[in-house]
Design a protein around this motif. Structure first.
Motif, short mmCIF file in Angstrom:
data_model
loop_
_atom_site.label_atom_id
_atom_site.label_comp_id
_atom_site.label_asym_id
_atom_site.label_seq_id
_atom_site.Cartn_x
_atom_site.Cartn_y
_atom_site.Cartn_z
N SER A 1 39.89 44.93 33.26
CA SER A 1 40.11 46.29 33.74
C SER A 1 38.86 46.81 34.44
O SER A 1 37.74 46.61 33.97
CB SER A 1 40.48 47.21 32.58
OG SER A 1 40.56 48.55 33.00
N THR A 2 39.06 47.48 35.56
CA THR A 2 37.92 48.03 36.32
C THR A 2 37.85 49.55 36.23
O THR A 2 36.89 50.15 36.71
CB THR A 2 38.04 47.62 37.80
OG1 THR A 2 39.29 48.09 38.32
CG2 THR A 2 37.94 46.11 37.97
N THR A 3 38.84 50.18 35.63
CA THR A 3 38.87 51.64 35.55
C THR A 3 38.62 52.16 34.13
O THR A 3 38.48 53.36 33.93
CB THR A 3 40.24 52.17 36.02
OG1 THR A 3 41.27 51.61 35.22
CG2 THR A 3 40.47 51.80 37.49
#
Length: 273
Positions: free
Chosen positions: A228-230
């Protein structure tokens, strides 16, 4: 010696039954002072009791209740527990294995679970620490700042800093896996075994889990999904500053009264590198 030689005013006060005897009685207060009515004494004692309760809540001990089944088999829904607030004073901090109470870090509780007492009397008692309040969770500390937690070894045990932890003393007996960290991602029907999962606890945070590992919305359920990047890096971890204190006693129901202490299961875990 004649009768005229005798002391006309005996000092022992045992034979005088007249005015002198009355004047020698002990006075309980200034002349004319009226004693406080019983209703006023009752109000005064109640105020003192409430004041002491507020003092205890603010600095020493507070009552809470168990809102869910996540801490079975040791703690049941609606059990009343006592939390020791002074546990981590003077530079101390939560340790692995401690059962702690902490404020809901980020919407972990449902609206009904965080509501707290509803009746006016219960709300007042909750304010002074005589009745459990809502908005808090009870979990066990698995990792502290800097710890590396992996799931799991071939026996389904959680590993902290590379050392498997045997948690059979307090986990539910039918728990298929001591740490369903992997099951949150690959599915609950998967068997326990080695997984390529690793969590590093940020400094100033805790990784917590319920003892009922198959039914606990704890850190393992709220951490970021790999890739996940958020997702913020501290999601799913509990800030140390949100900890109210350490659970030290189960006080209700009386039939299951018990003192709660830190288990020895984590003694072999080394400090993080």
């Amino acid at each position: 010696m004649t009768s005229e030689d005798r002391d006309p005013n005996p000092s022992n006060g045992t034979t005088d039954t007249g005015e002198g005897a009355r004047s020698s009685t002990i006075s309980l207060g200034p002349a004319g002072k009226r004693q406080m009515p019983i209703w006023q004494e009752s109000i005064l004692l109640l105020c003192i009791a409430l004041g002491l309760a507020v003092l205890l809540k603010a600095f020493f001990i507070q009552a809470f209740y168990i809102p869910s089944e996540s801490m079975l088999p040791g703690l049941h829904v609606n059990d009343r527990i006592l939390v020791q607030k002074v546990s981590y004073w003077g530079g101390g901090s939560p340790q692995r294995g401690d059962v702690i109470v902490f404020s809901d870090p980020d919407g972990w509780l449902s609206e009904s679970e965080s509501a707290g007492p509803t009746s006016p009397v219960a709300k007042v008692l909750g304010k002074v620490g005589l009745y459990p309040s809502g908005g808090h969770l009870v979990k066990r500390v698995i990792g502290v700042g800097g710890d590396v937690i992996t799931c799991c070894d071939k026996q389904g045990r959680l590993k902290v800093n590379g050392v498997p932890v045997d948690e059979k003393a307090y986990l539910a007996k039918d728990t298929p896996c001591a740490a369903p960290l992997s099951q949150q991602i690959v599915g609950r029907n998967q068997k326990c075994g080695p997984r390529d999962l690793k969590v590093t606890v940020p400094k100033g945070y805790l990784f917590v889990m319920g003892d009922n590992r198959t039914d606990s919305a704890d850190s393992s359920a709220h951490i970021c999904v790999p890739g996940s990047t958020t997702c913020p890096p501290t999601q799913g971890f509990v800030p140390v500053d949100d900890v109210v204190g350490k659970v030290f006693a189960l006080v209700w129901p009386l039939s299951r009264f018990d003192m709660i202490s830190r288990p020895d299961d984590f003694k072999g875990v080394p400090d993080p590198r």
